[in-house]
Design an enzyme around this catalytic site. Sequence first.
Site, PDB file in Angstrom:
ATOM      1  N   LYS A   1      18.327  12.418   6.205  1.00 49.21           N
ATOM      2  CA  LYS A   1      17.391  12.286   7.048  1.00 49.21           C
ATOM      3  C   LYS A   1      16.514  11.320   7.438  1.00 49.21           C
ATOM      4  O   LYS A   1      16.231  10.139   7.997  1.00 49.21           O
ATOM      5  CB  LYS A   1      18.168  13.274   8.322  1.00 49.21           C
ATOM      6  CG  LYS A   1      19.023  13.863   8.929  1.00 49.21           C
ATOM      7  CD  LYS A   1      19.844  13.041   9.489  1.00 49.21           C
ATOM      8  CE  LYS A   1      21.149  13.676  10.641  1.00 49.21           C
ATOM      9  NZ  LYS A   1      21.926  12.502  11.090  1.00 49.21           N
TER      10      LYS A   1
ATOM     11  N   TYR B   1      20.764  16.985   3.035  1.00 48.85           N
ATOM     12  CA  TYR B   1      20.364  17.179   4.948  1.00 48.85           C
ATOM     13  C   TYR B   1      18.559  16.547   5.021  1.00 48.85           C
ATOM     14  O   TYR B   1      18.867  15.349   5.895  1.00 48.85           O
ATOM     15  CB  TYR B   1      20.686  17.770   5.420  1.00 48.85           C
ATOM     16  CG  TYR B   1      20.641  17.607   7.139  1.00 48.85           C
ATOM     17  CD1 TYR B   1      21.586  17.156   7.760  1.00 48.85           C
ATOM     18  CD2 TYR B   1      19.196  18.069   7.798  1.00 48.85           C
ATOM     19  CE1 TYR B   1      21.743  16.410   8.541  1.00 48.85           C
ATOM     20  CE2 TYR B   1      19.361  17.587   9.269  1.00 48.85           C
ATOM     21  CZ  TYR B   1      20.678  17.155   9.997  1.00 48.85           C
ATOM     22  OH  TYR B   1      20.753  16.899  11.261  1.00 48.85           O
TER      23      TYR B   1
ATOM     24  N   SER C   1      16.433  13.086  13.296  1.00 44.40           N
ATOM     25  CA  SER C   1      16.751  14.764  12.427  1.00 44.40           C
ATOM     26  C   SER C   1      15.236  15.265  12.865  1.00 44.40           C
ATOM     27  O   SER C   1      14.500  14.419  12.568  1.00 44.40           O
ATOM     28  CB  SER C   1      17.210  15.075  11.846  1.00 44.40           C
ATOM     29  OG  SER C   1      16.806  17.143  11.614  1.00 44.40           O
TER      30      SER C   1
END
Length: 178
Positions: A74, A70, A57
């Site tokens: 990532k 998140y 990401s």
Amino acid sequence: MNNVGAVTVQPGGIARVTDDQWQASWDLNVMGTVRPTRAALPQMYRRGGGSIVIIGSVNPYYPDPGTYDYCATKAAVTNFGKALSKELGPKNIRVNSIGPGPVTTGLWLDEGGVADTIADASGQAPDEVRSATAGASAMGRFTTPEQVADLVVFLASDRSANTTGSDLRIDGGFVTTI
């Protein structure tokens, strides 16, 4: 809070992200990368090499207080890929990662997706969020799944035979830092 695929958008800051949400993000993003990689390695060793392409990401470079877990996981995935490239390079196995920005998938665009969640938290309309997000990139648009797939194919091919340990962003210039 809205769980949209692999991203839990958590308006309200760090105090609202539970231990269970942190663990779920770790299991999905980090262990969801580590486990299939470990499973593939014996065959790659037998074949004398190969290529691993990890989908990450932009969030290791674009931390967002609405998605702490998140972003952190990532970043761990990107770091894992870089470290793995150093171990596996001498075994003729290349490891690279791809950091897509916003992509025209249901994660962002469907009802209940990231745009809807941000809209709910900000008081904007979902279309305004989509438009502003696209407009925040230099190209003024979302990346398509096909563009990400093309980059995967290139990184897996012999045309990128000396590319390893790289994290390539495909975000239309969304992340403005180096």
